[in-house]
Scaffold this active site. Structure first.
Site, PDB file in Angstrom:
ATOM      1  N   ASN A  82      44.197  45.541  45.691  1.00 29.23           N
ATOM      2  CA  ASN A  82      43.132  44.548  45.506  1.00 29.23           C
ATOM      3  C   ASN A  82      43.336  43.651  44.290  1.00 29.23           C
ATOM      4  O   ASN A  82      42.895  42.501  44.291  1.00 29.23           O
ATOM      5  CB  ASN A  82      41.790  45.296  45.393  1.00 29.23           C
ATOM      6  CG  ASN A  82      40.693  44.437  44.794  1.00 29.23           C
ATOM      7  OD1 ASN A  82      40.119  43.602  45.473  1.00 29.23           O
ATOM      8  ND2 ASN A  82      40.418  44.620  43.497  1.00 29.23           N
ATOM      9  N   ILE A  85      44.917  37.599  40.667  1.00 25.18           N
ATOM     10  CA  ILE A  85      44.521  36.594  39.674  1.00 25.18           C
ATOM     11  C   ILE A  85      44.726  35.192  40.242  1.00 25.18           C
ATOM     12  O   ILE A  85      45.431  35.026  41.242  1.00 25.18           O
ATOM     13  CB  ILE A  85      45.327  36.719  38.352  1.00 25.18           C
ATOM     14  CG1 ILE A  85      46.833  36.507  38.602  1.00 25.18           C
ATOM     15  CG2 ILE A  85      45.080  38.046  37.673  1.00 25.18           C
ATOM     16  CD1 ILE A  85      47.637  36.291  37.319  1.00 25.18           C
ATOM     17  N   THR A  86      44.114  34.222  39.594  1.00 25.46           N
ATOM     18  CA  THR A  86      44.378  32.808  39.913  1.00 25.46           C
ATOM     19  C   THR A  86      44.858  32.097  38.651  1.00 25.46           C
ATOM     20  O   THR A  86      44.462  32.460  37.534  1.00 25.46           O
ATOM     21  CB  THR A  86      43.098  32.087  40.396  1.00 25.46           C
ATOM     22  OG1 THR A  86      42.059  32.314  39.438  1.00 25.46           O
ATOM     23  CG2 THR A  86      42.634  32.571  41.752  1.00 25.46           C
ATOM     24  N   VAL A 142      43.225  23.235  47.889  1.00 25.18           N
ATOM     25  CA  VAL A 142      43.636  22.307  46.831  1.00 25.18           C
ATOM     26  C   VAL A 142      43.658  23.035  45.487  1.00 25.18           C
ATOM     27  O   VAL A 142      42.714  23.755  45.147  1.00 25.18           O
ATOM     28  CB  VAL A 142      42.663  21.101  46.767  1.00 25.18           C
ATOM     29  CG1 VAL A 142      42.947  20.233  45.541  1.00 25.18           C
ATOM     30  CG2 VAL A 142      42.753  20.287  48.046  1.00 25.18           C
ATOM     31  N   GLN A 144      45.706  25.411  44.643  1.00 24.29           N
ATOM     32  CA  GLN A 144      46.097  26.823  44.734  1.00 24.29           C
ATOM     33  C   GLN A 144      47.419  27.023  45.473  1.00 24.29           C
ATOM     34  O   GLN A 144      47.562  27.975  46.248  1.00 24.29           O
ATOM     35  CB  GLN A 144      44.986  27.627  45.432  1.00 24.29           C
ATOM     36  CG  GLN A 144      43.714  27.739  44.604  1.00 24.29           C
ATOM     37  CD  GLN A 144      42.836  28.907  45.034  1.00 24.29           C
ATOM     38  OE1 GLN A 144      42.568  29.064  46.220  1.00 24.29           O
ATOM     39  NE2 GLN A 144      42.391  29.707  44.081  1.00 24.29           N
ATOM     40  N   TYR A 147      48.752  30.451  44.347  1.00 26.14           N
ATOM     41  CA  TYR A 147      47.900  31.541  44.848  1.00 26.14           C
ATOM     42  C   TYR A 147      48.017  31.667  46.370  1.00 26.14           C
ATOM     43  O   TYR A 147      48.173  32.765  46.906  1.00 26.14           O
ATOM     44  CB  TYR A 147      46.459  31.233  44.438  1.00 26.14           C
ATOM     45  CG  TYR A 147      45.417  32.246  44.837  1.00 26.14           C
ATOM     46  CD1 TYR A 147      45.235  33.420  44.110  1.00 26.14           C
ATOM     47  CD2 TYR A 147      44.568  32.015  45.930  1.00 26.14           C
ATOM     48  CE1 TYR A 147      44.252  34.338  44.464  1.00 26.14           C
ATOM     49  CE2 TYR A 147      43.589  32.924  46.289  1.00 26.14           C
ATOM     50  CZ  TYR A 147      43.431  34.084  45.547  1.00 26.14           C
ATOM     51  OH  TYR A 147      42.452  34.986  45.901  1.00 26.14           O
ATOM     52  N   ILE A 180      33.896  34.570  47.705  1.00 21.65           N
ATOM     53  CA  ILE A 180      33.044  35.724  47.411  1.00 21.65           C
ATOM     54  C   ILE A 180      32.522  35.605  45.980  1.00 21.65           C
ATOM     55  O   ILE A 180      33.266  35.187  45.080  1.00 21.65           O
ATOM     56  CB  ILE A 180      33.858  37.038  47.560  1.00 21.65           C
ATOM     57  CG1 ILE A 180      34.580  37.103  48.918  1.00 21.65           C
ATOM     58  CG2 ILE A 180      32.958  38.261  47.350  1.00 21.65           C
ATOM     59  CD1 ILE A 180      33.706  37.046  50.152  1.00 21.65           C
TER      60      ILE A 180
HETATM   61  P1  NDP Z   1      38.133  39.584  39.753  1.00 20.32           P
HETATM   62  O1  NDP Z   1      38.826  38.602  38.894  1.00 20.32           O
HETATM   63  O2  NDP Z   1      36.636  39.708  39.654  1.00 20.32           O
HETATM   64  O3  NDP Z   1      38.758  41.046  39.553  1.00 20.32           O
HETATM   65  C1  NDP Z   1      40.150  41.233  39.631  1.00 20.32           C
HETATM   66  C2  NDP Z   1      40.494  42.582  39.042  1.00 20.32           C
HETATM   67  O4  NDP Z   1      41.921  42.733  39.072  1.00 20.32           O
HETATM   68  C3  NDP Z   1      40.045  42.720  37.599  1.00 20.32           C
HETATM   69  O5  NDP Z   1      39.448  43.983  37.399  1.00 20.32           O
HETATM   70  C4  NDP Z   1      41.357  42.567  36.843  1.00 20.32           C
HETATM   71  O6  NDP Z   1      41.414  43.245  35.609  1.00 20.32           O
HETATM   72  C5  NDP Z   1      42.332  43.205  37.806  1.00 20.32           C
HETATM   73  N1  NDP Z   1      43.706  42.837  37.469  1.00 20.32           N
HETATM   74  C6  NDP Z   1      44.200  41.611  37.182  1.00 20.32           C
HETATM   75  N2  NDP Z   1      45.493  41.684  36.866  1.00 20.32           N
HETATM   76  C7  NDP Z   1      45.840  42.997  36.958  1.00 20.32           C
HETATM   77  C8  NDP Z   1      47.045  43.706  36.734  1.00 20.32           C
HETATM   78  N3  NDP Z   1      48.169  43.094  36.364  1.00 20.32           N
HETATM   79  N4  NDP Z   1      47.045  45.056  36.934  1.00 20.32           N
HETATM   80  C9  NDP Z   1      45.919  45.697  37.297  1.00 20.32           C
HETATM   81  N5  NDP Z   1      44.734  45.074  37.506  1.00 20.32           N
HETATM   82  C10 NDP Z   1      44.705  43.741  37.334  1.00 20.32           C
HETATM   83  O7  NDP Z   1      38.572  39.230  41.230  1.00 20.32           O
HETATM   84  P2  NDP Z   1      37.865  39.489  42.636  1.00 20.32           P
HETATM   85  O8  NDP Z   1      37.176  40.795  42.620  1.00 20.32           O
HETATM   86  O9  NDP Z   1      37.151  38.277  43.013  1.00 20.32           O
HETATM   87  O10 NDP Z   1      39.176  39.562  43.564  1.00 20.32           O
HETATM   88  C11 NDP Z   1      39.708  40.775  44.066  1.00 20.32           C
HETATM   89  C12 NDP Z   1      40.800  40.417  45.071  1.00 20.32           C
HETATM   90  O11 NDP Z   1      40.229  39.630  46.109  1.00 20.32           O
HETATM   91  C13 NDP Z   1      41.925  39.568  44.473  1.00 20.32           C
HETATM   92  O12 NDP Z   1      43.157  39.934  45.064  1.00 20.32           O
HETATM   93  C14 NDP Z   1      41.550  38.159  44.889  1.00 20.32           C
HETATM   94  O13 NDP Z   1      42.658  37.312  44.935  1.00 20.32           O
HETATM   95  C15 NDP Z   1      40.951  38.428  46.262  1.00 20.32           C
HETATM   96  N6  NDP Z   1      40.075  37.389  46.750  1.00 20.32           N
HETATM   97  C16 NDP Z   1      38.947  37.027  46.055  1.00 20.32           C
HETATM   98  C17 NDP Z   1      38.110  36.041  46.539  1.00 20.32           C
HETATM   99  C18 NDP Z   1      36.880  35.594  45.836  1.00 20.32           C
HETATM  100  O14 NDP Z   1      36.281  34.590  46.298  1.00 20.32           O
HETATM  101  N7  NDP Z   1      36.420  36.246  44.786  1.00 20.32           N
HETATM  102  C19 NDP Z   1      38.423  35.351  47.801  1.00 20.32           C
HETATM  103  C20 NDP Z   1      39.602  35.829  48.467  1.00 20.32           C
HETATM  104  C21 NDP Z   1      40.379  36.808  47.944  1.00 20.32           C
HETATM  105  P3  NDP Z   1      40.814  42.620  34.246  1.00 20.32           P
HETATM  106  O15 NDP Z   1      39.346  42.904  34.314  1.00 20.32           O
HETATM  107  O16 NDP Z   1      41.514  43.388  33.172  1.00 20.32           O
HETATM  108  O17 NDP Z   1      41.150  41.168  34.257  1.00 20.32           O
END
Ligand code: NDP
Length: 240
Positions: A82, A85-86, A142, A144, A147, A180
């Site tokens: 899961n 990052i972006t 746009v 991304q 990503y 989301i």
């Molecule tokens: P958030 O930014 O809220 O959370 C992402 C989490 O990933 C954070 O806890 C972050 O840790 C952790 N993380 C980042 N880099 C690493 C790393 N190198 N190793 C371990 N953990 C890491 O994102 P979302 O919950 O919104 O997104 C979750 C997934 O869903 C992602 O893959 C995202 O691309 C995908 N997604 C999200 C959408 C949205 O609209 N929100 C839409 C479509 C897909 P830390 O707190 O330390 O930064």
């Protein structure tokens, strides 16, 4: 009484400290699974689950996390890749650092989240892998290009893994969320957010819990036992 069959299954969720990952952890716990989550920091993560600090871009770190998790909870059944990052910008402005960071976490990180567990899953001939893709990987967005490339790549990775894992009874699927409400989308400017919302037939952003239920379905050895190599869209008809 029917159940999803996740009771006492050991499931690992990467990036489970907040956002969608934390919602997945909470739901899986409610469904009776033994849940571990990894994140860069695990301080304020969901309670009741085993939090292990690990960086998905570092295979040694993920391998060591896998050892800790299996020593404490037992053999893993499910992996939810899961963490993501972006680093958004128009293509001409994206720097090599923006490309490297996003590819490292969102693509290589997915592979490194799965790799430490895969031999065990194959040996036990049971398991389900779910990676979180995105609407941006399916239809583009746009700002991304980096990503979207990773999120499309994750779909290819799951489809190949589904074919490789089938003979071992191990399934691999992707969930593709639309927009989301999490910290990731808080960065979107209000006027853009309103424009995006107007494009969503459901008229709103999704909730992390709505992604968690899709993940639980794909993890379930009962509900999705013949589903593999698929992409499950959860996007309010934003992209069909
Ligand atoms: P958030 O930014 O809220 O959370 C992402 C989490 O990933 C954070 O806890 C972050 O840790 C952790 N993380 C980042 N880099 C690493 C790393 N190198 N190793 C371990 N953990 C890491 O994102 P979302 O919950 O919104 O997104 C979750 C997934 O869903 C992602 O893959 C995202 O691309 C995908 N997604 C999200 C959408 C949205 O609209 N929100 C839409 C479509 C897909 P830390 O707190 O330390 O930064």
């Amino acid at each position: 009484m029917l159940s999803l069959g996740l009771e006492d299954k050991v499931i690992v969720v990467t990036g489970g400290n907040r956002g969608i990952g934390a919602a997945i952890v909470a739901l899986l716990q409610d469904l009776g699974a033994k849940v571990a989550f990894t994140d860069l920091k695990v301080d304020n993560g969901p309670s009741g689950a085993l939090g292990v600090a690990a960086d998905v871009t570092d295979l040694d770190s993920m391998t060591s996390a896998a050892q800790t998790i299996e020593a404490q909870l037992g053999p893993v059944y499910g992996v939810v890749a899961n963490a993501g990052i972006t680093k958004d910008n128009f293509f001409p402005k994206l720097t090599p650092a923006d490309w490297d960071a996003v590819l490292n976490v969102n693509l290589k990180g997915v592979a490194y989240s799965i790799k430490p567990f895969i031999s065990g899953l194959y040996e036990r001939k049971a398991g389900s892998i779910v990676a979180i893709s995105s609407i941006s990987g399916e239809r583009g967005n746009v700002g991304q290009t980096n990503y979207s490339a990773t999120k499309a790549g994750v779909i290819g990775m799951m489809k190949s893994l589904a074919r490789e894992g089938a003979r071992y009874g191990v399934r691999a699927n992707a969930v593709s969320p639309g927009f989301i409400d999490t910290e990731m989308t808080l960065a979107i400017r209000e006027d853009i957010r309103q424009k995006i919302t107007a494009e969503i037939p459901f008229g709103r952003f999704g909730k992390p819990e709505e992604i968690a239920w899709a993940v639980a379905f794909l993890l379930s050895p009962v509900a999705s036992s013949y589903v593999t190599g698929e992409v499950l869209r959860v996007n309010g008809a934003h992209h069909t």
